[in-house]
Design an enzyme around this catalytic site. Structure first.
Site, PDB file in Angstrom:
ATOM      1  N   SER A   1      63.692  24.670  16.894  1.00 31.41           N
ATOM      2  CA  SER A   1      64.686  23.600  16.985  1.00 31.41           C
ATOM      3  C   SER A   1      64.003  22.246  16.936  1.00 31.41           C
ATOM      4  O   SER A   1      62.821  22.117  17.290  1.00 31.41           O
ATOM      5  CB  SER A   1      65.463  23.727  18.298  1.00 31.41           C
TER       6      SER A   1
ATOM      7  N   TYR B   1      66.076  25.325  27.467  1.00 27.28           N
ATOM      8  CA  TYR B   1      66.253  25.653  26.048  1.00 27.28           C
ATOM      9  C   TYR B   1      65.151  25.016  25.202  1.00 27.28           C
ATOM     10  O   TYR B   1      64.503  25.673  24.392  1.00 27.28           O
ATOM     11  CB  TYR B   1      67.625  25.173  25.580  1.00 27.28           C
TER      12      TYR B   1
END
Length: 284
Positions: free
Chosen positions: A176, A189
């Site tokens: 990400s 995360y």
């Protein structure tokens, strides 16, 4: 919908979210005719029922691959993806369970070998995220669950697949943009996505002599079920507006990166990351 909204306000009370409940529906359909880039190949895609995983699954099928989809519980989404794969003339295997459990990952690989006889491409893509304003708000249970899904699952799936991966095989991990710039509300995360980046680089060096390439894709804000399942309605409505392109990306704008890294067009690329993020410049 007001002028400052990109999508209608919406929220889902369950993770990782359901594509069938999104308005508008994410665009997963391949944009171009297939060219046989994965002809004769077998691919496993975790989180393949919806979002980026669905777009990868259908695109891989269009390019000639048989596809095994691993998903947590979103059976309706998985069936829609399976129908789209069959419409491309390819076979599909649906496997429901939690990639955070090693025994399940071992079982996935066993069933894929039983069904298709080999594995050529592994796409580690399954993920979850739970925003918290303070690090002290992240419970031990949330921390372990996020890490189990987002990075333990990558290890478990790779460990299970390794005995069956031959020279020329490819592993593609979904990391990400948060691995590069962080995310104040998604501490756990973002940490897992940074771990995926290190995992990709380290594993690529470990497997280079075996002829197995390992790369990653680091999406920016992409319109997937994880978004309404994570954020409140007002944030969902403005999701992606801060990017240089002033919009979120669509899953089919990311899947082409996975395809490139999975197929022989990237035969001299390993340990690298592609950045479909709407123009955000990140280093490293």
């Amino acid at each position: 919908m007001s002028d400052d909204q990109i999508n209608p306000p919406q929220h889902q009370d369950h993770q990782p979210g359901r594509e069938t409940e999104m308005t508008p529906a994410p665009d997963f359909a391949p944009k171009f005719p297939g060219n046989g880039r994965l002809a004769g190949k077998v691919a496993i895609i975790t989180g393949g029922d919806s979002g980026i995983g669905r777009a990868c699954a259908v695109l891989f099928a269009r390019e000639g691959a048989e596809v095994a989809i691993v998903y947590l519980e979103e059976t309706e989404d998985a069936k829609i993806t399976a129908d789209a794969i069959k419409a491309e003339g390819k076979n599909v295997l649906l496997l429901r369970g939690d990639v955070g459990e090693k025994a399940f990952c071992d079982n996935v690989v066993g069933k894929v070998i039983e069904e298709f006889g080999k594995i050529d491409v592994l796409v580690n893509n399954a993920a979850e995220q739970h925003p918290q304003e303070e690090i002290t708000d992240i419970s031990e249970e949330q921390l372990e669950k996020t890490f189990r899904t987002n990075i333990f699952g990558y290890f478990f799936m790779t460990q299970a697949a390794m005995p069956h991966l031959q020279s020329g095989a490819s592993i593609v991990n979904t990391t990400s943009v948060t691995a590069y710039r962080g995310s104040p509300e998604l501490l756990d995360y973002a940490s897992t996505k940074g771990a995926i980046l290190a995992f990709t680089r380290s594993l690529s060096g470990s497997l280079a002599e075996k002829g197995i390439r390992v790369n990653a894709v680091a999406p920016g804000p992409i319109w997937t079920p994880l978004i309404p399942a994570t954020f409140p309605e007002d944030k969902v409505a403005e999701f992606g507006a801060s990017q240089p392109m002033k919009r979120p990306g669509q899953p089919n704008e990311v899947a082409t990166c996975h395809l490139f890294l999975a197929c022989d067009e990237s035969s001299y690329i390993s340990g690298q990351v592609l950045h479909p993020n709407g123009g955000e410049i990140v280093g490293g």
